[in-house]
Enzyme design. Structure first.
Site, mmCIF file in Angstrom:
data_model
loop_
_atom_site.group_PDB
_atom_site.id
_atom_site.type_symbol
_atom_site.label_atom_id
_atom_site.label_comp_id
_atom_site.label_asym_id
_atom_site.label_seq_id
_atom_site.Cartn_x
_atom_site.Cartn_y
_atom_site.Cartn_z
ATOM 1 N N LYS A 17 0.856 -1.163 0.185
ATOM 2 C CA LYS A 17 -0.157 -0.110 -0.079
ATOM 3 C C LYS A 17 0.773 1.230 0.043
ATOM 4 O O LYS A 17 0.308 2.363 -0.407
ATOM 5 C CB LYS A 17 -0.767 0.011 1.339
ATOM 6 C CG LYS A 17 -2.026 -0.873 1.266
ATOM 7 C CD LYS A 17 -2.942 -0.661 2.462
ATOM 8 C CE LYS A 17 -2.604 -1.803 3.536
ATOM 9 N NZ LYS A 17 -2.373 -3.295 3.290
ATOM 10 N N ASP A 53 -2.943 1.256 8.957
ATOM 11 C CA ASP A 53 -3.314 0.597 7.711
ATOM 12 C C ASP A 53 -4.488 1.126 7.368
ATOM 13 O O ASP A 53 -4.789 1.095 6.016
ATOM 14 C CB ASP A 53 -3.286 -0.843 8.027
ATOM 15 C CG ASP A 53 -3.474 -1.845 6.946
ATOM 16 O OD1 ASP A 53 -2.500 -1.657 6.084
ATOM 17 O OD2 ASP A 53 -4.370 -2.551 6.911
ATOM 18 N N LYS A 63 -5.838 2.882 3.686
ATOM 19 C CA LYS A 63 -6.994 2.009 3.039
ATOM 20 C C LYS A 63 -7.902 3.231 2.461
ATOM 21 O O LYS A 63 -8.522 3.198 1.281
ATOM 22 C CB LYS A 63 -7.543 0.951 3.340
ATOM 23 C CG LYS A 63 -6.538 -0.278 3.315
ATOM 24 C CD LYS A 63 -7.413 -1.383 4.105
ATOM 25 C CE LYS A 63 -6.313 -2.650 4.241
ATOM 26 N NZ LYS A 63 -6.639 -3.699 5.226
#
Ligand code: ADP
Ligand code: ASP
Ligand code: MG
Length: 814
Positions: free
Chosen positions: A578, A677, A681
Site C-alpha cells: 500500500k 493501515d 486504505k
C-alpha cells in the site's frame, strides 16, 4: 524431372546424409537433380580460415585440419572400406590444393574476392562429390556434375550475377542428354566466362537449385532444410510460430527479402517466371507437410502471412533547408549508392521533403556516408545540406501478406502493439507493392517485437504475460501456487499464457527466460544468486520480454520507490503493497500518469479488502460518471478478526498474536492495530474517488495506549498490549453494556475522512461481520440512500493472492 536441394544442416553428418539418401530413393521421378550445400558449418569454417591466413595468423592451419577431418570422417562413415581409398585420395589431393591457396593468402597477407570464392567453393564441391559416391555405393544410379560447367556469371565475386541466357541453354542441353536417374550437383558455385570460380552469395545453393529447376523444365523444386517449411516467423526466435501451409511466390519473396533465411531471396524469381511449384520440407521430419509455394495462395482472408526481420541495419538521414523543393536530390542520392554497390533496404521521405532517410546494411554504412558526403560536398559546404546523420544498432521488422493492401487498420494494430511494449519505432515504410509494412526498431527489441507481433496477428489472441515476482512470503507463495494450478485453465479459457521469468525474495533471486518451473520454484530460487534490487531491474530490462509485469508482494518502501522506473519501461506493476498509493499525493499521481503515458497498467486492487473487487468497482462507478458522496467501511480484516475473537475469556494480546500467526496482519501488527493501515486504505479509496487527500488529513481516533504506539519492535509491542489488558477489557465492556459490538470503522464524507473504533448496534450492516471480513458501503449519486455494498473476506494470504491474480488477468485483457 524433380530438383531437390539439401541445405547445410541436411548434410551436416553421416547420419543425416543417410536420411537424404532415403528421401532421394523414395522420390518418384524419371530424373532427379540433387543440389547440395557444403556440410553444415563448413562454409563459415572456410571463410574464417581464409581470413586467418590473410591476416598471417598461423592458426589457419588448424582450420584447414578441421576442414579435412570433417570430410575424411564423412567418407569413412558413409562408404564401405573397400571403396574408401579412391575417394579419400581424391579428397586429400583437393585438400592439398586448398592448402596451397591458403598458403598463398598467408604469404601475401591479403585475400582477393576472387581467391576467396575459389577457397569457399571447396565446401560445395567436396560435399557433392562425396555424396554422389555414397549414393552410388548405396545402389542409386547416380552421377556427379560440376555446376560450374552449367552456371555462368559475371565476375562480381562473392555475389555474382547469373548470365541467364547462357546458363539456361547449358542446363537444358545437359539435362536433356543426361541419362542417369540421380545427378548430384554442388550448390552455390558457378564460373565466369574465362573459367574463374564465382559464388552466388551466402545461402546461394537455394538459388542454384531454382535456376536449374527452371532451366531444365523440372516439374517441381523441393528445398529440404532443418525446419518444416516457411514459418509465420523465424521459429528459432518465436516459439509459437507455425509453418505456413501455402504461400504465394510474392509473399515468399517478400518474407525472404526481409530476412526469412529459410529461402535465399533471389530463389523465387526463376521458378515464378515458369510458374513452377516449389515446396519447402524438413529433412529431419520428411512426413511433415512443409510449405507449398505457388502463384496464388488458396488461404484467402488471411491478411498477414508472416513476419520477418533483418538485423544489423543502419539508418542514414540526409536533411537540410537546401533540400526543399529542389528536384533530383533523391535521384542523386540513389545513384551514388548504386554506383558504390550499396543496396537500400528501406526508404522513407518526410512529406516536407526536408529529409530523406534510408535503411542499409550496417556493414555498408561507412562506405555509404563517405560516398554521399563526397557527392553532396558542395551543398554541405554551404550548409544547405547537413552532414549525414547515422543511427546504428537497428533492425527492420516487416509484416508480409498479399492481401494486406485491402485491409485497413493493420499498420495501426502493428504500431500500437509495439507501442504497448515500449518498442520505439525509428522509421516506417510501406512497400510500393503494399505487400509489406516495415518498421525500423532497435536491434535489442527484435525478439520482443517479433513475439508480440506474432501474438497479435497469429495466435488467435493467446497472449503471453511475463511475470517478475518480488516477495515469496505468505502471499507470494500462495500466488505462485495459484498460477501453477490455473495455468492450463487460463490458456484454454482466457487465452492467456502466464510465465514467471524472475522471482526474488529478500535473500535470493532467480531468472529463467523460458519460464521458471512452478513445481520447483522454491529449490530453484534457493539455487539463485544474492538478491539485489538494481540487478533485478537490470536483468528484467535485459531480458526485454513483452507484456512484462512486476508483481510486488512485499510491504517494502524501497520496492515501492522503484515503480516509476519500471513503468517508464512499459513494465506494468501489480502490487499489494500500500505504500506507493498512500504516500504523498504527488507520488500517487505520478504513478497514475506514468501508467497512462507508457501504457503500462498500475494495479493495486489488493490494497483495499484483499481480493474483494472494491477498487475495480469504484473505478467502474467513476468511469460511468457516478460520484462518491460518502464511504463507510470496515477495512481491516485484522482488526475485525481481533475484535470478533476478543471477549471476556480471551486476552487481547493473545488474539493479536493469533491474527499475526494466521497471516491476518501485516508483518508488523502495529501497523494494523494503530489504525495506520486503515487510514491508508480509506486514503486510497478517497483518492480513487477523485478526492485529493493526504494521510495527515485523516483523523485517527486510535484506541491503543500511547506507550504501545511508541514501541520499536513486535516483542515490546506485545509486552505493552499485555500490560494494558484491563483497558482493552474496559473498551469491550462499554460496548457490550450497550448491546453493541466493537468495529474499527473508516469513514469518508467528501474530503473529510476519519478512522476509529465505533459501537455498532444490532441490525447495523456491520454488526454481523465476522472473522476477517471487510465491508464497504458506497454512497454515491446513483446509490444515495441504499449504498452499494461489497462484503467478504478481506484479509488472508489466499484471498490477497487471488486479488493479485485478478489484477494480472486484468492486464492480460488490456
Ligand atoms: P539450409 O542450411 O537448409 O539452407 P538455412 O539455415 O539457410 O538452412 O535456413 C533455415 C533456417 O532459417 C531455419 O533454421 C530458421 O532458423 C531460419 N528462418 C528464419 N526465418 C524463418 C522462417 N520464417 N521460417 C522458417 N525458417 C526461418
Ligand atoms: N554453403 C553456402 C552458405 O553457407 C551456400 C548455402 O548453403 O546455400 O552460405
Ligand atoms: Mg539456406
Amino acid at each position: 524431372m524433380k530438383v531437390l536441394k539439401f541445405g547445410g544442416s541436411s548434410v551436416a553428418s553421416a547420419d543425416v546424409i543417410r536420411k537424404v539418401k532415403e528421401i532421394v530413393g523414395q522420390t518418384e521421378a524419371k530424373k532427379i537433380a540433387v543440389i547440395v550445400s557444403a556440410f553444415g558449418g563448413v562454409t563459415d569454417l572456410l571463410l574464417d580460415t581464409a581470413k586467418m591466413a590473410s591476416e598471417q595468423d598461423l592458426k589457419y592451419k588448424e582450420g584447414l585440419k578441421k576442414i579435412e577431418a570433417r570430410h575424411l570422417t564423412a567418407i569413412k562413415e558413409l562408404l564401405p572400406v573397400a571403396s574408401q581409398s579412391r575417394v579419400l585420395s581424391k579428397v586429400k589431393s583437393e585438400m592439398n590444393v586448398l592448402e596451397t591457396l591458403l598458403e598463398g593468402a598467408s604469404y601475401i597477407g591479403e585475400i582477393t574476392p576472387r581467391l576467396s570464392d575459389k577457397i569457399v567453393s571447396f565446401g560445395e564441391l567436396l560435399s557433392a562429390y562425396i555424396i554422389s559416391e555414397f549414393f552410388r555405393e548405396s545402389g542409386l544410379e547416380a552421377v556427379y556434375k560440376d555446376s560450374r560447367e552449367l552456371l555462368l556469371t559475371d565476375d562480381k565475386h562473392g555475389k555474382a550475377a547469373v548470365n541467364f541466357p547462357e546458363s539456361n541453354k547449358r542446363c537444358k542441353a545437359y539435362f536433356n542428354k543426361e541419362q542417369s536417374t540421380v545427378i548430384v550437383l554442388p550448390g552455390f558455385v558457378a564460373s565466369t566466362a574465362d573459367g574463374n570460380v564465382t559464388t552466388l552469395g551466402r545461402g546461394g545453393s537455394d538459388y542454384t537449385a531454382s535456376i536449374i529447376a527452371a532451366a531444365a523444365g523440372a516439374e517441381e523444386l523441393q528445398i529440404w532444410t532443418d525446419v518444416s517449411g516457411m514459418y509465420t516467423a523465424n521459429p528459432k526466435i518465436v516459439k509459437q510460430a507455425k509453418p505456413i501451409a501455402h504461400i504465394s511466390y510474392e509473399e515468399a519473396m517478400e518474407l525472404s527479402h526481409f530476412g526469412a533465411k529459410v529461402l535465399y531471396p533471389p530463389t523465387v524469381q526463376p521458378v515464378l517466371d515458369r510458374g513452377l511449384p516449389m515446396v519447402i520440407k524438413n529433412t529431419m521430419d520428411p512426413k511433415a507437410t512443409g510449405t507449398v509455394i505457388t502463384k496464388k495462395s488458396p488461404e484467402e482472408g488471411r491478411t498477414v502471412r508472416g513476419i520477418s526481420y533483418i538485423p544489423n541495419i543502419s539508418l542514414l538521414s540526409l536533411e537540410g533547408p537546401g533540400m526543399i523543393g529542389i528536384p533530383g536530390i533523391s535521384k542523386r542520392l540513389f545513384e551514388v549508392l548504386s554506383l558504390a554497390n550499396i543496396s537500400v533496404v528501406l526508404i522513407t521521405q518526410a512529406s516536407s521533403e526536408h529529409s530523406i532517410c534510408i535503411g542499409i546494411d550496417e556493414e555498408d554504412a561507412a562506405n555509404a556516408i563517405r560516398e554521399i558526403e563526397k557527392a553532396f560536398a558542395y551543398e554541405m559546404s554551404l550548409a544547405k545540406i547537413k552532414p549525414v546523420i547515422h543511427e546504428k544498432e537497428l533492425a527492420i521488422i516487416a509484416l508480409v501478406g498479399d492481401q494486406m493492401k485491402n485491409h485497413q487498420g493493420l499498420s495501426g494494430k502493428m504500431f500500437s502493439t509495439l507501442g504497448k511494449n515500449n518498442v520505439n519505432i525509428r522509421a516506417i515504410a510501406q512497400g510500393a507493392s503494399e505487400r509489406n509494412i516495415s518498421a525500423v526498431i532497435r536491434k535489442e527489441d527484435v525478439k520482443k517485437a517479433l513475439n508480440t507481433l506474432h501474438e497479435a496477428f497469429f495466435e488467435e489472441n493467446i497472449k503471453q504475460l511475463n511475470l517478475f515476482i518480488l516477495g515469496t512470503g505468505n502471499v507470494g507463495s500462495k500466488l505462485l501456487g495459484q498460477l501453477k494450478q490455473q495455468k492450463k485453465y487460463l490458456k484454454e479459457h482466457l487465452r492467456l499464457n502466464i510465465r514467471v521469468i524472475g522471482i526474488s525474495n529478500s535473500r535470493k533471486m532467480y531468472f529463467e527466460e523460458q519460464g521458471i518451473s512452478l513445481e520447483k520454484w522454491p529449490e530453484l530460487l534457493d539455487s539463485g544468486i544474492k538478491a539485489d534490487s538494481t540487478l533485478f531491474y537490470d536483468t528484467i530490462q535485459k531480458i526485454n520480454a513483452r507484456n512484462s509485469i512486476l508483481v510486488d508482494n512485499t510491504a517494502s518502501e524501497n520496492v515501492a520507490a522503484t515503480y516509476p522506473k519500471y513503468l517508464k519501461q512499459s513494465i506494468s506493476v501489480v502490487t499489494c503493497n500500500k505504500i506507493a498509493c498512500s504516500s504523498a499525493y504527488g507520488q500517487y499521481l505520478e504513478l497514475k500518469e506514468l501508467a497512462r503515458e507508457y501504457k503500462a497498467p498500475f494495479l493495486f486492487e489488493t490494497n483495499v479488502g484483499a481480493g474483494l473487487p472494491i477498487i475495480d468497482t469504484l473505478k467502474h462507478l467513476m468511469a460511468s460518471g457516478d460520484e462518491v458522496i460518502a464511504i463507510k467501511a470496515v477495512l481491516s480484516g485484522s482488526l475485525n478478526f481481533v475484535f470478533d475473537n476478543f471477549n471476556k475469556t480471551t486476552s487481547f494480546h493473545e488474539i493479536v498474536k493469533k491474527a499475526q500467526e494466521q497471516g491476518y496482519t501485516e508483518p508488523d501488527p502495529k501497523i494494523d492495530l494503530s489504525g495506520i493501515d486503515v487510514m491508508r486504505k480509506i486514503l486510497i479509496l478517497a483518492r480513487e474517488s477523485g478526492y485529493k487527500l493526504e494521510l495527515t488529513d485523516i483523523e485517527n481516533r486510535s484506541f491503543l495506549p500511547e506507550e504501545a504506539l511508541r514501541t520499536k519492535n513486535n516483542e515490546s509491542f506485545f509486552k505493552v498490549l499485555k500490560k494494558y489488558e484491563s483497558d482493552f477489557q474496559h473498551l469491550l465492556k462499554e460496548a457490550s453494556t450497550k448491546n453493541c459490538k466493537l468495529k474499527f470503522v473508516a469513514s469518508l464524507h467528501k474530503v473529510k475522512a476519519s478512522v476509529g473504533l465505533e459501537h455498532i448496534p444490532e441490525g447495523h450492516d456491520f454488526y454481523s461481520l465476522s472473522g476477517s471480513d471487510n465491508i464497504v458501503l458506497f454512497y454515491t449519486k446513483r446509490y444515495p440512500e441504499q449504498p452499494l455494498i461489497i462484503k467478504g473476506a478481506g484479509a488472508g494470504a489466499d484471498v490477497t493472492a487471488s486479488g493479485i491474480f485478478a489484477d494480472i488477468i486484468r492486464i492480460g485483457n488490456y
